[in-house]
Every structure is written in C-alpha cells, then in structure tokens.
Design an enzyme around this catalytic site. Structure first.
Site, mmCIF file in Angstrom:
data_model
loop_
_atom_site.group_PDB
_atom_site.id
_atom_site.type_symbol
_atom_site.label_atom_id
_atom_site.label_comp_id
_atom_site.label_asym_id
_atom_site.label_seq_id
_atom_site.Cartn_x
_atom_site.Cartn_y
_atom_site.Cartn_z
ATOM 1 N N TRP A 170 -9.678 1.517 11.530
ATOM 2 C CA TRP A 170 -8.660 0.826 10.839
ATOM 3 C C TRP A 170 -7.428 0.667 12.000
ATOM 4 O O TRP A 170 -7.032 1.636 12.846
ATOM 5 C CB TRP A 170 -7.962 1.469 9.921
ATOM 6 C CG TRP A 170 -6.715 0.665 9.145
ATOM 7 C CD1 TRP A 170 -6.563 -0.641 9.149
ATOM 8 C CD2 TRP A 170 -5.524 1.322 8.730
ATOM 9 N NE1 TRP A 170 -5.561 -0.761 8.476
ATOM 10 C CE2 TRP A 170 -4.725 0.146 8.056
ATOM 11 C CE3 TRP A 170 -5.287 2.486 8.536
ATOM 12 C CZ2 TRP A 170 -3.505 0.326 7.595
ATOM 13 C CZ3 TRP A 170 -3.777 2.831 7.867
ATOM 14 C CH2 TRP A 170 -3.116 1.674 7.415
ATOM 15 N N ARG B 70 -19.713 2.516 -7.089
ATOM 16 C CA ARG B 70 -19.107 1.129 -7.107
ATOM 17 C C ARG B 70 -20.246 0.255 -7.908
ATOM 18 O O ARG B 70 -19.708 -0.848 -8.042
ATOM 19 C CB ARG B 70 -18.454 0.578 -6.115
ATOM 20 C CG ARG B 70 -17.281 1.319 -5.434
ATOM 21 C CD ARG B 70 -16.641 0.435 -4.783
ATOM 22 N NE ARG B 70 -17.348 -0.054 -3.467
ATOM 23 C CZ ARG B 70 -17.129 -1.125 -2.475
ATOM 24 N NH1 ARG B 70 -15.834 -1.738 -2.886
ATOM 25 N NH2 ARG B 70 -17.718 -1.668 -1.604
ATOM 26 N N THR C 249 0.742 -1.428 0.023
ATOM 27 C CA THR C 249 0.123 0.195 0.051
ATOM 28 C C THR C 249 0.906 1.414 -0.122
ATOM 29 O O THR C 249 0.505 2.030 -0.861
ATOM 30 C CB THR C 249 -0.735 -0.091 1.131
ATOM 31 O OG1 THR C 249 -1.903 -0.953 1.093
ATOM 32 C CG2 THR C 249 -1.715 1.266 1.215
ATOM 33 N N ASP D 84 -12.082 3.472 1.891
ATOM 34 C CA ASP D 84 -11.286 3.767 2.771
ATOM 35 C C ASP D 84 -10.374 4.907 2.117
ATOM 36 O O ASP D 84 -9.216 4.994 2.384
ATOM 37 C CB ASP D 84 -10.251 2.723 3.378
ATOM 38 C CG ASP D 84 -11.113 1.579 3.951
ATOM 39 O OD1 ASP D 84 -12.227 1.970 4.541
ATOM 40 O OD2 ASP D 84 -10.580 0.503 3.943
#
Length: 349
Positions: free
Chosen positions: A268, A224, A118, A204
């Site tokens: 998170w 989406r 990431t 996120d």
C-alpha cells in the site's frame, strides 16, 4: 457479518449510556494503582468505555486500569494522546465475553456532512502511548450486504497511532481493513505487539505503517465466495526509512476459503507515496491451503517485487519455496526477530 452482528445485538442486553462516578479506591488484594470499572448493567463506575476513558486524568503518570465486565459496549471509543498508559482489561472468562463494537464504514454519512473516511470509521482509535488491552474483543460490524449504496466499505475495528501498544488474548473482528496499525506521521516509528490474538477479515485486513509483531496469533481470512480472489491478509505501508514493518511469527493463517484464493499481501502506497515501501516477514508459521501459490501481489501500479517481502521456515499446505516467494537466509532470519523489531521495548518478556 450478518450472523456476527446478530450475535452481538442479542448480547447487547441493557447496555446504556454513561455515568459520572469518580475513581474507585483500591480494595485489599486488588490490582495496585488507579482503576475504574465499566459494567453494562450499571454496577460499575461507568456503563460506557468512553466515559471511563474520559475520567482518566490527562497526563496520568503511570498505568491506569479500566476493568470491563462482560457485555457488549457499542459506540466509538477515542483514547487521546494526552492519556498514556491506559490498561483495558476484560473481566470475562475469555475474550468473547467483552465486546467493544461500532458499525460505521469509510462511506457511511456523517451527521454533520460528508463521510467518515477510513480512519474515522474505526470503532476504537488509540493515540495514547503505552496502551494495552487484554482478554476482550474489538469489532466493527458494519453490514456490507445491508448497505449496497455505500461503495467505500473499509470498516476499521481498531486504529493505533501510538508507540508501545500491546494486545494480549484479544480478538479483532471485521471485514475490509479490520486492524489499522499506523503512526502519528510518516517520520515517526510506532511499535505494536500482539500476543495470542485472533484477527479476521478479508481485504487488506492488517494494514498501515507501524512496526508490528504478531506473536502466536491466528490470522483468519474470511471467505468472500470467490473462486479466484478472497482477499489480502496484509497491506503494509512501511516508510522506506524504517527497516521493520510487519513480523508474523509462530502464528497460523487459517480460512475456509477455496484453496489458493487468498494473498499474503500487497504494497500500500497511501496517496501514491513512493517512500511507503511495504516490509512484511512471515516466519515459522503454519499457512493454510487458502494461501495462493504466488502469494504476494501488486497494488494497482505498484509492484510487489519492489516491496520488502520474505518468508522463512513456514509450513502447512499453503507454504512453499518458489521464485515468487522470497525467503530469508539463515543469517537474515537470525536478525529478524521480535527483539530486533521492538528494540528497547520488551512486552513479550
């Protein structure tokens, strides 16, 4: 992302490699202090952003401006910790005219083996304190549909790891994990301020543990195509020792996703760290109909109710006051401001 990638590719034109021209002198009437100009057509000191960053002296004692003329600048950009106070300034009429972009994801293979991860996926990584950017676009145009073989689709446009990072009239474009506001380590507090910026994504797409203020921004959730879950706006991982995580104020949350299908956030916990306890406040902002009625949600086994989430004086079709939407009291709201989040740093003034 396909249509955005097409537009960026069409605008790429003659962007090429870098030159090694020296520092530009300051002509009469120009912005004072050292500066360089980046131009895709070769008319400046450099043709790539990274080449200009590399030309900034290590440990420069004050603001060093990199002026970027209109164009699309493709390639990963790394601003190291030993180059503080870089000012990246787009020279176009608006932020759409200067685009800094790359196209790698977490699961994209590295040339030397393994994948980028990431953090490694970031188009731009900022580790130099006092960095600021104005009037330009940062993007990661990794094409999810074109790479079904890649399952780890986090694709960061900007990763910050420094204190006193400011963005003014800047666009951040991506899908999953667009803007990663982080710190050098869990014990360090780093502050980020965004003024009149545009951030878009789906899953996120604003995340990390930095203390971050979004002031008069548009935060847009992409559709989406789901009828139930079109993603999560925030995924803060604020250290429990830090009272200030994300503050979204005087902003608007927009989308063309179906009503009630986007969540404001989920907590998170990197590497399942129990000391990462999300802190996010959204206040005095307009929430579109895409926001879910119960807008905070769990992240795996981590309950949103153990995080530090609150709203205050929000409006719009996505705003409500219910048992699933903690609200600040007036006294708490008075102590939850841009100034309290940013402390002795005042980029908003």
């Amino acid at each position: 992302m396909t249509s955005r990638r097409t537009l960026l590719t069409a605008a790429l034109g003659a962007v090429a490699g870098s030159t090694t021209a020296g520092l530009a002198a300051s002509p009469a009437g120009a912005r004072p202090g050292p500066h360089l100009t980046v131009a895709a057509d070769g008319s400046g000191d450099h043709t790539s952003i990274q080449a200009a960053v590399d030309a900034v002296p290590s440990g420069n004692p004050g603001p060093f401006t990199i002026k970027v003329r209109p164009g699309v600048y493709r390639g990963q950009v790394i601003i190291p910790a030993d180059k503080p106070d870089i000012v990246l300034r787009g020279q176009g009429a608006d932020p759409t005219q200067v685009v800094i972009v790359d196209d790698r994801a977490n699961g994209t293979p590295r040339p030397d083996g393994g994948t980028w991860g990431t953090s490694g996926s970031a188009s731009v990584t900022i580790s130099g304190a006092g960095f600021s950017a104005r009037n330009l676009t940062f993007a990661n145009d990794f094409d999810e549909a074109a790479h079904p073989e890649i399952t780890s689709k986090q694709a960061v446009a900007v990763l910050t790891r420094a204190d006193r990072v400011a963005f003014d009239n800047v666009r951040f474009l991506g899908n999953q994990d667009t803007l990663y506001v982080n710190t050098p380590d869990a014990a360090t507090i780093s502050r980020v301020y965004l003024r009149k910026c545009y951030i878009e994504g789906d899953v996120d797409f604003i995340f990390g543990r930095a203390t971050t203020v979004f002031d008069r921004c548009e935060i847009r959730s992409l559709n989406r195509g789901s009828t139930t879950n079109n993603g999560y706006v925030t995924a803060a991982s604020t250290s429990i020792a830090n009272p200030f995580g994300f503050l979204i104020v005087n902003s608007k949350l927009t989308s063309d996703a179906p009503a009630g299908t986007v969540f404001l956030g989920r907590p998170w916990h990197p590497s399942n760290d129990p000391a990462a306890v999300a802190q996010t406040v959204i206040r005095d902002s307009t929430l579109g109909a895409h926001i879910a009625a119960a807008p905070w949600t769990d992240f795996g086994t981590w309950s949103w109710r153990d995080a530090r989430y609150a709203e205050f004086h929000n409006r719009g079709p996505g705003a409500a006051i219910t048992a699933d939407r903690p609200q600040l009291t007036p006294d708490q709201a008075a102590a939850t401001t841009i100034d309290t989040y940013l402390g002795d740093w005042h980029p908003q003034h």
